[in-house]
Enzyme design. Structure first.
Site, PDB file in Angstrom:
ATOM      1  N   LYS A 126       0.866  -1.191   0.000  1.00 39.10           N
ATOM      2  CA  LYS A 126       0.000   0.000   0.000  1.00 39.10           C
ATOM      3  C   LYS A 126       0.894   1.231   0.000  1.00 39.10           C
ATOM      4  O   LYS A 126       2.050   1.168   0.416  1.00 39.10           O
ATOM      5  CB  LYS A 126      -0.867   0.019   1.251  1.00 39.10           C
ATOM      6  CG  LYS A 126      -1.986  -0.993   1.221  1.00 39.10           C
ATOM      7  CD  LYS A 126      -3.020  -0.598   2.252  1.00 39.10           C
ATOM      8  CE  LYS A 126      -3.946  -1.754   2.537  1.00 39.10           C
ATOM      9  NZ  LYS A 126      -4.496  -1.673   3.876  1.00 39.10           N
ATOM     10  N   HIS A 129       1.864   6.746   2.973  1.00 38.53           N
ATOM     11  CA  HIS A 129       1.159   8.021   2.816  1.00 38.53           C
ATOM     12  C   HIS A 129       1.636   9.089   3.794  1.00 38.53           C
ATOM     13  O   HIS A 129       2.488   8.840   4.648  1.00 38.53           O
ATOM     14  CB  HIS A 129      -0.351   7.822   2.857  1.00 38.53           C
ATOM     15  CG  HIS A 129      -0.854   7.209   4.123  1.00 38.53           C
ATOM     16  ND1 HIS A 129      -0.808   7.876   5.313  1.00 38.53           N
ATOM     17  CD2 HIS A 129      -1.400   5.997   4.382  1.00 38.53           C
ATOM     18  CE1 HIS A 129      -1.320   7.112   6.251  1.00 38.53           C
ATOM     19  NE2 HIS A 129      -1.669   5.952   5.724  1.00 38.53           N
ATOM     20  N   HIS A 132       1.923   8.384   7.437  1.00 41.52           N
ATOM     21  CA  HIS A 132       3.115   7.629   7.823  1.00 41.52           C
ATOM     22  C   HIS A 132       4.331   8.554   7.884  1.00 41.52           C
ATOM     23  O   HIS A 132       5.229   8.358   8.687  1.00 41.52           O
ATOM     24  CB  HIS A 132       3.397   6.497   6.834  1.00 41.52           C
ATOM     25  CG  HIS A 132       2.352   5.436   6.847  1.00 41.52           C
ATOM     26  ND1 HIS A 132       1.718   5.010   5.707  1.00 41.52           N
ATOM     27  CD2 HIS A 132       1.815   4.727   7.860  1.00 41.52           C
ATOM     28  CE1 HIS A 132       0.836   4.086   6.028  1.00 41.52           C
ATOM     29  NE2 HIS A 132       0.875   3.888   7.323  1.00 41.52           N
TER      30      HIS A 132
HETATM   31  N1  ARG Z   1       0.612  -0.072   9.981  1.00 38.95           N
HETATM   32  C1  ARG Z   1      -0.258   0.720  10.779  1.00 38.95           C
HETATM   33  C2  ARG Z   1      -0.967   1.738   9.907  1.00 38.95           C
HETATM   34  O1  ARG Z   1      -0.524   2.052   8.838  1.00 38.95           O
HETATM   35  C3  ARG Z   1       0.466   1.441  11.886  1.00 38.95           C
HETATM   36  C4  ARG Z   1       1.090   0.547  12.928  1.00 38.95           C
HETATM   37  C5  ARG Z   1       1.316   1.242  14.216  1.00 38.95           C
HETATM   38  N2  ARG Z   1       1.952   0.418  15.195  1.00 38.95           N
HETATM   39  C6  ARG Z   1       1.375  -0.554  15.882  1.00 38.95           C
HETATM   40  N3  ARG Z   1       2.100  -1.257  16.714  1.00 38.95           N
HETATM   41  N4  ARG Z   1       0.107  -0.830  15.729  1.00 38.95           N
HETATM   42  O2  ARG Z   1      -1.982   2.281  10.292  1.00 38.95           O
END
Ligand code: ARG
Length: 569
Positions: A126, A129, A132
């Site tokens: 994905k 973005h 992030h």
């Molecule tokens: N991959 C997730 C997202 O893009 C964020 C992860 C954040 N960290 C965690 N331990 N949940 O929304």
């Protein structure tokens, strides 16, 4: 360095018999210089001492015995006692500390404390973005600042590399993989496959079944599924790396969600034993209504596959064991507030020491918006970050070209200015606020921006270069630094370490960003009002040293925020 606040607290504690630490917590730094350098709100003690604030204030003022070298004046205003510190002592302290300490403000207060910071965490296949990006920037700033204060910091990129969507992607790849050029443009092509397979799933129940089955196979370690998944992961990471290279991001661990695939069984077993894991519509959940959370936490879906939350629980257990953390921070957008509330609540059932469950902390941040609203490109999808960062560099280049086309290494400077501008914008205001992404504001050399601080820094560098020497403090007459503008700078510099500590108390890098803006502005005022070079030697020495300190702190501070400084621009 002499701690004025502590000295004041000690004296107040002496005359009131109240605990010094408590007193210290109440001492404020007034916004206006006319209210002193520190102020003590006496009403905080009214209950404890059973006296009215003005009476307390008078008592303290009368009895207190503070060395004139430390406090030069005490004033009562309303229920407050205002303390004016001795500015010559302050100046001496700051200069001495600065000369003795190459890394000014660096400390050991975090010694032997472990801080895990979970940040960035884009999702495989994905787009990386703008949310992030914000997580990456805020997380990195916290990481650097904790480290500077002596904490043992562990930065984790908890990649979104697992979950039922991979069953779908694998199926789509099996069906049409050859039609797409995944090697060349992995994220876009995989997104296309994902949209297409999703549509097919809606039409054809069998395909959906197959997708679910693929994920199950993946969880069981099937070699074909694993091979495709690895390919997606590797290609995506290569793409993400381009963004990380531009930002200069580094992580200590890349253990993403998939890393926990064999660690969730233990979570389910522990939760089972608590008797709180219950069936609901075929899924297994923990009800949290009695904890004031109305949505239950789903541990296992009805088809038996695990969830994002289960993986986070496994990660908590793993991180507690591996890193023995004192704090574990999670930097994500506020959209995940509920998720972390649930996960942190369920974590209390894992039988971990309270030290760990108390150390869990979500660090949420606001959305990034365009002046026109939500962020999207012409095609209506998300802005590609690599393009955005490159645009920042190009725009910075144009500005530099216009301002100073003679410069050498314009490309390198444009990179520092462009990327620095984007990073600073992410950190400029309190993180929970939504942020407006507007090129003109971000890159404005006169605004509260990264480029403004860089520009101020470059000015200090050019003054120091012209001076050709840095004064020794033994050759500096402190009395010559007692004008409003110099003192203002010295006071700000004195507060550097305290500012960093505040950042870690609130997980709020913007406190440092604001600080650096204040310092840069204080220097601009100093520079406008005071001649630096060409003054009588003593005065020149003193002012060069001020310039030198500002220059260094701007550089240290910006590097803590993850921003590099150009030497010219
Ligand atoms: N991959 C997730 C997202 O893009 C964020 C992860 C954040 N960290 C965690 N331990 N949940 O929304």
């Amino acid at each position: 360095m002499l701690n004025f606040k502590k000295e004041i607290a000690k004296q107040i504690a002496n005359v009131t018999n109240v605990n010094e630490k408590e007193i210290e917590k109440y001492i404020e730094i007034p916004k206006e210089n006319t209210n002193g350098d520190y102020a003590f709100p006496c009403f905080k003690l009214a209950k404890e001492l059973k006296k009215a604030p003005p009476v307390i204030a008078n008592d303290i003022k009368e009895k207190i015995e503070i060395d004139e070298k430390i406090i030069s004046k005490i004033e009562i205003v309303g229920g407050y006692i205002n303390f004016y510190i001795n500015k010559e002592t302050l100046s001496k302290e700051v200069l001495k500390e600065f000369e003795n300490n190459k890394e000014y403000g660096k400390s050991e207060i975090g010694k032997e404390k472990n801080i895990v910071i979970d940040y960035s965490a884009p999702n495989i296949a994905k787009p990386f973005h703008i949310g992030h990006l914000r997580s990456t920037v805020i997380g990195a700033a916290l990481y650097n600042i904790y480290k500077y204060l002596g904490y043992n910091t562990i930065g984790i990129n908890h990649l979104g590399d697992y979950g039922t969507q991979f069953g779908k992607l694998i199926e789509g790849y099996k069906l049409w993989g050859k039609e797409y050029n995944i090697e060349n443009d992995p994220i876009n092509e995989l997104t296309k496959i994902y949209i297409r397979i999703n549509d097919l799933c809606k039409e054809d129940e069998h395909v959906l079944e197959q997708c679910r089955y693929n994920f199950k196979l993946l969880e069981e370690g099937d070699s074909y599924c694993k091979e495709i998944w690895t390919k997606f992961r590797d290609l995506s990471l290569k793409e993400f790396q381009k963004v990380y290279d531009l930002l200069g991001s580094k992580f200590d661990s890349w253990n993403g969600e998939a890393f926990y695939s064999d660690k969730m069984q233990e979570i389910i077993e522990i939760l089972n034993k608590t008797g709180k894991l219950v069936e609901s519509q075929g899924a297994r959940i923990i009800d949290l209504a009695d904890k004031g959370i109305n949505t239950p936490c789903i541990i296992e879906k009805s088809n038996g596959s695990t969830t994002y939350a289960t993986r986070d629980l496994a990660a908590i257990l793993y991180r507690a064991r591996t890193y023995n953390f004192d704090k574990a921070l999670y930097v994500t957008s506020y959209e995940q507030t509920l998720h972390f509330k649930q996960v942190f609540e369920v974590a209390k059932l894992l039988g971990l020491d309270e030290k760990y469950t108390n150390g869990l902390e979500h660090v949420p941040f606001g959305m990034v918006l365009l002046p026109t609203g939500k962020m999207s490109t012409r095609e209506g999808n998300v802005v590609k970050l690599e393009d955005l960062l490159k645009e920042a560099i190009e725009r910075a280049y144009e500005i530099i070209e216009e301002k100073n086309s003679e410069l050498e290494n314009k490309e390198e400077i444009a990179k520092k200015v462009g990327i620095g501008a984007v990073i600073f914008n992410d950190l400029a205001n309190s993180r929970i606020k939504d942020e407006i992404f507007d090129w003109d504001t971000i890159l404005n050399f006169q605004g509260d921006t990264g480029p403004y601080i860089q520009y101020t820094y470059v000015r200090t560098r050019s003054i120091l270069e012209k001076a050709t020497y840095i004064s020794m403090i033994k050759d500096i007459d402190i009395k010559l630094l007692q004008d409003e503008y110099s003192l203002n700078i010295i006071k700000i510099i004195y507060n550097f370490e305290d500012t960093l500590i505040q950042v870690t108390n609130k997980e709020e890098p913007s406190i440092l960003s604001r600080y650096l803006i204040d310092l840069a502005k204080a220097f601009s005022n100093f520079y406008n009002e005071n001649k630096i070079l060409g003054e009588e030697e003593n005065l020149q020495n003193a002012r060069i040293y001020i310039t030198y300190m500002v220059s260094n702190i701007l550089k240290i501070g910006m590097s803590l925020l993850g921003i590099q400084m150009p030497e010219k621009m």
